[in-house]
Design a protein around this motif. Structure first.
Motif, PDB file in Angstrom:
ATOM      1  N   HIS A  72      29.831  59.796  14.390  1.00  0.00           N
ATOM      2  CA  HIS A  72      28.596  59.572  15.136  1.00  0.00           C
ATOM      3  C   HIS A  72      28.450  58.073  15.393  1.00  0.00           C
ATOM      4  CE1 HIS A  72      24.739  60.501  16.737  1.00  0.00           C
ATOM      5  NE2 HIS A  72      24.029  60.038  15.732  1.00  0.00           N
ATOM      6  N   VAL A  73      27.615  57.728  16.374  1.00  0.00           N
ATOM      7  CA  VAL A  73      27.312  56.330  16.683  1.00  0.00           C
ATOM      8  C   VAL A  73      25.811  56.192  16.912  1.00  0.00           C
ATOM      9  CG1 VAL A  73      27.667  54.428  18.310  1.00  0.00           C
ATOM     10  CG2 VAL A  73      29.567  55.903  17.715  1.00  0.00           C
ATOM     11  N   VAL A  74      25.215  55.159  16.320  1.00  0.00           N
ATOM     12  CA  VAL A  74      23.820  54.806  16.568  1.00  0.00           C
ATOM     13  C   VAL A  74      23.796  53.357  17.047  1.00  0.00           C
ATOM     14  CG1 VAL A  74      22.927  56.458  14.879  1.00  0.00           C
ATOM     15  CG2 VAL A  74      23.444  54.107  14.160  1.00  0.00           C
ATOM     16  N   LEU A  75      22.603  52.828  17.303  1.00  0.00           N
ATOM     17  CA  LEU A  75      22.465  51.471  17.831  1.00  0.00           C
ATOM     18  C   LEU A  75      21.610  50.638  16.875  1.00  0.00           C
ATOM     19  CD1 LEU A  75      23.331  49.869  20.385  1.00  0.00           C
ATOM     20  CD2 LEU A  75      21.051  50.323  21.304  1.00  0.00           C
ATOM     21  N   TYR A  76      22.001  49.375  16.726  1.00  0.00           N
ATOM     22  CA  TYR A  76      21.256  48.470  15.839  1.00  0.00           C
ATOM     23  C   TYR A  76      20.903  47.196  16.588  1.00  0.00           C
ATOM     24  CZ  TYR A  76      20.098  45.632  11.719  1.00  0.00           C
ATOM     25  OH  TYR A  76      19.462  44.839  10.806  1.00  0.00           O
ATOM     26  N   VAL A  77      19.639  46.776  16.430  1.00  0.00           N
ATOM     27  CA  VAL A  77      19.144  45.529  17.008  1.00  0.00           C
ATOM     28  C   VAL A  77      18.890  44.561  15.858  1.00  0.00           C
ATOM     29  CG1 VAL A  77      17.437  44.470  18.535  1.00  0.00           C
ATOM     30  CG2 VAL A  77      18.002  46.904  18.809  1.00  0.00           C
ATOM     31  N   PRO A  78      19.848  43.684  15.544  1.00  0.00           N
ATOM     32  CA  PRO A  78      19.726  42.844  14.345  1.00  0.00           C
ATOM     33  C   PRO A  78      18.502  41.933  14.345  1.00  0.00           C
ATOM     34  CG  PRO A  78      21.970  42.804  15.193  1.00  0.00           C
ATOM     35  CD  PRO A  78      21.132  43.482  16.228  1.00  0.00           C
ATOM     36  N   ALA A  79      18.179  41.336  15.489  1.00  0.00           N
ATOM     37  CA  ALA A  79      17.077  40.371  15.526  1.00  0.00           C
ATOM     38  C   ALA A  79      15.756  40.991  15.087  1.00  0.00           C
ATOM     39  CB  ALA A  79      16.951  39.771  16.925  1.00  0.00           C
ATOM     40  N   GLU A  80      15.575  42.279  15.398  1.00  0.00           N
ATOM     41  CA  GLU A  80      14.324  42.971  15.054  1.00  0.00           C
ATOM     42  C   GLU A  80      14.509  43.953  13.895  1.00  0.00           C
ATOM     43  OE1 GLU A  80      11.732  41.893  16.446  1.00  0.00           O
ATOM     44  OE2 GLU A  80      12.627  40.800  18.141  1.00  0.00           O
ATOM     45  N   LYS A  81      15.761  44.051  13.389  1.00  0.00           N
ATOM     46  CA  LYS A  81      16.077  45.002  12.312  1.00  0.00           C
ATOM     47  C   LYS A  81      15.631  46.422  12.683  1.00  0.00           C
ATOM     48  CE  LYS A  81      16.188  41.770   8.425  1.00  0.00           C
ATOM     49  NZ  LYS A  81      16.236  40.548   9.234  1.00  0.00           N
ATOM     50  N   ILE A  82      15.944  46.816  13.924  1.00  0.00           N
ATOM     51  CA  ILE A  82      15.544  48.128  14.435  1.00  0.00           C
ATOM     52  C   ILE A  82      16.783  48.971  14.684  1.00  0.00           C
ATOM     53  CG2 ILE A  82      14.620  49.326  16.467  1.00  0.00           C
ATOM     54  CD1 ILE A  82      12.441  47.225  16.598  1.00  0.00           C
ATOM     55  N   TRP A  83      16.741  50.217  14.176  1.00  0.00           N
ATOM     56  CA  TRP A  83      17.809  51.195  14.379  1.00  0.00           C
ATOM     57  C   TRP A  83      17.335  52.235  15.391  1.00  0.00           C
ATOM     58  CZ3 TRP A  83      22.401  50.706  11.530  1.00  0.00           C
ATOM     59  CH2 TRP A  83      22.367  49.794  10.469  1.00  0.00           C
ATOM     60  N   ILE A 116      18.077  41.522  25.131  1.00  0.00           N
ATOM     61  CA  ILE A 116      17.989  41.890  23.716  1.00  0.00           C
ATOM     62  C   ILE A 116      19.376  42.337  23.273  1.00  0.00           C
ATOM     63  CG2 ILE A 116      16.944  43.433  22.023  1.00  0.00           C
ATOM     64  CD1 ILE A 116      14.509  43.619  23.904  1.00  0.00           C
ATOM     65  N   ARG A 117      19.946  41.685  22.300  1.00  0.00           N
ATOM     66  CA  ARG A 117      21.306  41.965  21.857  1.00  0.00           C
ATOM     67  C   ARG A 117      21.293  43.126  20.868  1.00  0.00           C
ATOM     68  NH1 ARG A 117      25.868  38.486  21.654  1.00  0.00           N
ATOM     69  NH2 ARG A 117      27.692  39.860  21.618  1.00  0.00           N
ATOM     70  N   ALA A 118      22.114  44.117  21.141  1.00  0.00           N
ATOM     71  CA  ALA A 118      22.224  45.282  20.254  1.00  0.00           C
ATOM     72  C   ALA A 118      23.692  45.647  20.112  1.00  0.00           C
ATOM     73  CB  ALA A 118      21.425  46.466  20.801  1.00  0.00           C
ATOM     74  N   TYR A 119      24.017  46.363  19.018  1.00  0.00           N
ATOM     75  CA  TYR A 119      25.403  46.690  18.718  1.00  0.00           C
ATOM     76  C   TYR A 119      25.547  48.167  18.360  1.00  0.00           C
ATOM     77  CZ  TYR A 119      25.816  41.614  18.226  1.00  0.00           C
ATOM     78  OH  TYR A 119      25.782  40.265  18.448  1.00  0.00           O
ATOM     79  N   PRO A 120      26.612  48.810  18.876  1.00  0.00           N
ATOM     80  CA  PRO A 120      26.917  50.168  18.410  1.00  0.00           C
ATOM     81  C   PRO A 120      27.304  50.122  16.929  1.00  0.00           C
ATOM     82  CG  PRO A 120      28.167  49.607  20.394  1.00  0.00           C
ATOM     83  CD  PRO A 120      27.578  48.341  19.889  1.00  0.00           C
ATOM     84  N   VAL A 121      26.959  51.175  16.220  1.00  0.00           N
ATOM     85  CA  VAL A 121      27.273  51.277  14.796  1.00  0.00           C
ATOM     86  C   VAL A 121      27.897  52.639  14.547  1.00  0.00           C
ATOM     87  CG1 VAL A 121      26.315  51.378  12.462  1.00  0.00           C
ATOM     88  CG2 VAL A 121      25.422  49.703  14.105  1.00  0.00           C
ATOM     89  N   TYR A 141      23.374  62.547  31.238  1.00  0.00           N
ATOM     90  CA  TYR A 141      23.788  63.040  29.922  1.00  0.00           C
ATOM     91  C   TYR A 141      24.921  62.185  29.382  1.00  0.00           C
ATOM     92  CZ  TYR A 141      27.761  65.425  32.211  1.00  0.00           C
ATOM     93  OH  TYR A 141      28.901  65.710  32.922  1.00  0.00           O
ATOM     94  N   GLY A 142      25.210  62.383  28.098  1.00  0.00           N
ATOM     95  CA  GLY A 142      26.325  61.709  27.453  1.00  0.00           C
ATOM     96  C   GLY A 142      26.382  62.105  25.994  1.00  0.00           C
ATOM     97  N   ASP A 143      27.490  61.758  25.332  1.00  0.00           N
ATOM     98  CA  ASP A 143      27.567  62.009  23.895  1.00  0.00           C
ATOM     99  C   ASP A 143      26.952  60.817  23.169  1.00  0.00           C
ATOM    100  OD1 ASP A 143      29.431  60.012  24.075  1.00  0.00           O
ATOM    101  OD2 ASP A 143      31.119  61.196  23.333  1.00  0.00           O
ATOM    102  N   CYS A 144      27.098  60.791  21.851  1.00  0.00           N
ATOM    103  CA  CYS A 144      26.428  59.740  21.083  1.00  0.00           C
ATOM    104  C   CYS A 144      26.920  58.354  21.481  1.00  0.00           C
ATOM    105  CB  CYS A 144      26.611  59.972  19.584  1.00  0.00           C
ATOM    106  SG  CYS A 144      28.315  59.924  19.009  1.00  0.00           S
ATOM    107  N   LYS A 145      28.220  58.224  21.741  1.00  0.00           N
ATOM    108  CA  LYS A 145      28.760  56.924  22.129  1.00  0.00           C
ATOM    109  C   LYS A 145      28.220  56.497  23.492  1.00  0.00           C
ATOM    110  CE  LYS A 145      32.907  58.476  22.130  1.00  0.00           C
ATOM    111  NZ  LYS A 145      32.515  59.862  21.880  1.00  0.00           N
TER     112      LYS A 145
END
Length: 635
Positions: free
Chosen positions: A373-384, A344-349, A325-329
């Motif tokens: 809140h925090v979500v994740l973004y994969v810039p190379a594939e433009k995937i959230w 695959i490079r991804a960044y917290p948002v 388990y965990g919170d959004c972060k």
């Protein structure tokens, strides 16, 4: 909260300052009465920063409550172990300004400021509700509070007014060491501080306001920060738990936030072996992302532990793997670690998750952004990726995360982005239904519907979170129909797409109303538009509607025995406007009445002068949706 910041409670209630003599008898200036629910007689706030790690906050407020539409009789004060409250006092005065009673500190209720998911959180709130109804009356309170940690980094803005609040006198004083740079700006008001150098080596900034009239809340307005006056504050540098940060610009703030994730994405060896199996045979990065996302969703759940800097810093990936388990972060960091293992490079948002209008950021000014809140973004594939969901498809964040400014967290520097828009082409629903009415008024109804985008989220949630019996009970209560019994209920969703479906058979106790020989039956009993924006003369604010969607339906009504059509409301109706389109066709085919309806609502941001036309469009749709066809008995 999924991502702890200074909460709205703190923003609204930040602590005391200088005492001032004031006549507490409610003799407000007549010009302040229009649209006012309460009048702030005096509000004084003092912030003093002793260093980059600590400061103090004091607050005093005297407010006259004019009527029961006001919420100024309830006091909220947020705090945590780093921001303890002291010198808390409150008094209640009658309509003549005479002291009714002094309120003891012990009379404040003390609650955990939990978000409903956290198993432990150290944010708390003191609440006092004065159930006094002899209007007008006056409430006075003051308190002091330390500033440390997140409370120091995110200096509270001065919300000078809320809707319905008039102000006689307000003052904000901020004192900072001469070597500390204070960033500030006023919004929705022309207000500059008086700046002076104090003898003890501090720079003092003082803002004052007098005789501000109440602002009336208007429907479909922009975010309140685009309407109501504020003084926004930020400090150039701060320290939290040994981490140095800056609010000088978004790049620096994002860099600081990203540093809190440093070294927390290491995966244990046994997990890496498992991931090799998950990734085996994946043909491209998109397939790898989807496989790892499904793996994460199946292995973890959202539970929050928020303590101190833990409001901003995630638990390690190893912690999430071990505890499941965990919170959004923490979940976002865990997913980031999984993708990193797959190269695959991804960044917290950081994001403001809300059903209301989100905040609008200034590219050149950073203050408390309200991120929760925090979500994740994969810039190379433009995937959230929404990492707290156990069933969302990849690249779907949900309506409460859509179309808003967000901050990508990167140790090379933060970057403002915007999440994808959910427009009318995305948010759709399509209904097909039959109504078989007998001469006694009983109705057999069968219906099925498909939902897409934001419109599907409710049914995905119902399927996932409610047992079959609970789903049935929910639908019986929430259909617009007079349900007597419900059978063959099916609710499903597509795992890889933002789609859901619904089907059921229902026995209805009635449909419409009868008077003598005539029977009045609504042509759209399933999803009529019943609420239209209220009329508003002398509109001041822009007109903002964020939700765009399309509803389509094909309905069939089998005529009851012994009845024929006396009149149909129309054969077809069409409305077109910048705010949306509405089209209905009604026809009789043999012993059936067939109805085709389409409603498209557009997201808009328009001048105040357009409000009347905006309101009229919705009112016209509601009028036609409420129209009935008339059947008449041939006996």
């Amino acid at each position: 909260m999924k991502f702890q910041t200074i909460s709205l409670l703190l923003l609204l209630l930040w602590p005391p300052l200088l005492h001032a003599q004031i006549d507490l008898a409610p003799k407000p200036i007549d010009s302040l009465l229009p649209n006012a629910k309460e009048i702030v007689r005096v509000e004084r706030i003092k912030i003093r920063l002793n260093s980059t790690t600590e400061g103090s906050y004091s607050y005093r407020k005297v407010v006259t409550v004019l009527n029961n539409n006001s919420t100024a009789n309830t006091i909220y004060i947020g705090y945590d172990p780093e921001t303890p409250i002291s010198e808390l006092r409150a008094n209640l005065y009658d309509k003549n300004g005479l002291l009714l009673r002094k309120i003891k500190k012990e009379e404040f209720e003390d609650y955990a400021a939990v978000d409903g998911f956290s198993i432990y959180q150290d944010s708390r709130v003191k609440v006092l509700s004065l159930n006094h109804t002899d209007f007008p009356f006056t409430v006075e309170w003051e308190y002091e509070q330390k500033l440390k940690g997140i409370a120091l980094a995110l200096l509270p803005d001065w919300d000078i007014q809320r809707y319905g609040t008039a102000m006689e006198l307000g003052e904000l004083s901020v004192e900072v060491p001469l070597n500390t740079q204070l960033h500030h700006r006023s919004v929705n008001i022309q207000l500059k501080p008086e700046v002076s150098t104090l003898k003890d080596g501090y720079q003092q900034y003082v803002w004052k306001v007098r005789h501000l009239k109440a602002v009336k809340e208007e429907p479909y307005s922009p975010h309140y920060e685009q309407v109501l006056p504020q003084v926004q504050l930020a400090i150039n540098s701060f320290q939290i738990a040994g981490y140095a940060g800056s609010m000088s610009n978004w790049k620096e703030f994002g860099r600081f936030m990203a540093s809190l994730y440093r070294g927390r994405d290491e995966l244990p060896g046994e997990l890496k072996s498992e991931l090799n199996t998950v990734l085996q045979g994946a043909k491209n990065n998109v397939e790898k992302i989807e496989r790892l996302y499904r793996y994460m969703q199946g292995k973890t759940r959202y539970v929050s532990v928020q303590l101190g800097i833990g409001g901003w810093q995630p638990f390690t990936a190893e912690y999430v793997h071990r505890n499941k388990y965990g919170d959004c972060k923490a979940l976002t960091n865990f997913m980031k670690a999984l993708l990193n293992y797959a190269n695959i490079r991804a960044y917290p948002v950081a994001i403001q998750n809300t059903d209301d209008a989100p905040r609008v950021f200034d590219d050149n000014f950073v203050n408390d952004p309200g991120f929760n809140h925090v979500v994740l973004y994969v810039p190379a594939e433009k995937i959230w990726l929404e990492c707290t969901s156990t069933n969302y498809p990849i690249n779907y964040l949900g309506e409460s995360n859509a179309d808003r400014q967000v901050l990508l967290l990167n140790e090379e520097g933060g970057q403002l982005l915007r999440t994808p828009v959910l427009g009318s082409k995305d948010n759709r629903e399509y209904w097909q239904a039959e109504f078989r009415i007998d001469s006694e008024g009983k109705v057999e109804n069968s219906a099925k519907a498909d939902f897409y985008g934001a419109n599907h989220e409710l049914y995905r949630s119902i399927k996932e979170s409610l047992a079959a019996k609970e789903r049935k009970e929910w639908l019986e209560e929430n259909l617009h129909l007079a349900v007597e019994s419900l059978d063959s209920l099916q609710v499903n969703f597509q795992k890889d797409r933002a789609e859901a479906s619904l089907s059921f058979k229902a026995a209805l106790s009635r449909m419409g109303s009868r008077s003598g020989k005539r029977w009045f039956i609504p042509f759209n009993p399933l999803n009529p538009l019943t609420k239209a924006p209220a009329k508003s003369e002398n509109r001041l604010q822009r007109v903002v509607n964020r939700k765009a969607y399309v509803q389509e339906s094909e309905l069939s009504f089998a005529l009851p025995a012994g009845y024929k059509v006396e009149s149909l409301p129309f054969s077809d109706k069409k409305l077109e406007s910048p705010f949306g389109q509405y089209e209905v066709k009604v026809q009789q085919v043999g012993e059936k009445i067939l109805v085709k309806r389409r409603l498209q609502i557009e997201a808009v941001d328009l001048p105040a002068t357009e409000y009347s036309a905006f309101s009229n469009f919705y009112r016209e749709v509601a009028k036609w949706d409420g129209t009935k066809m008339v059947l008449i008995s041939d006996k």
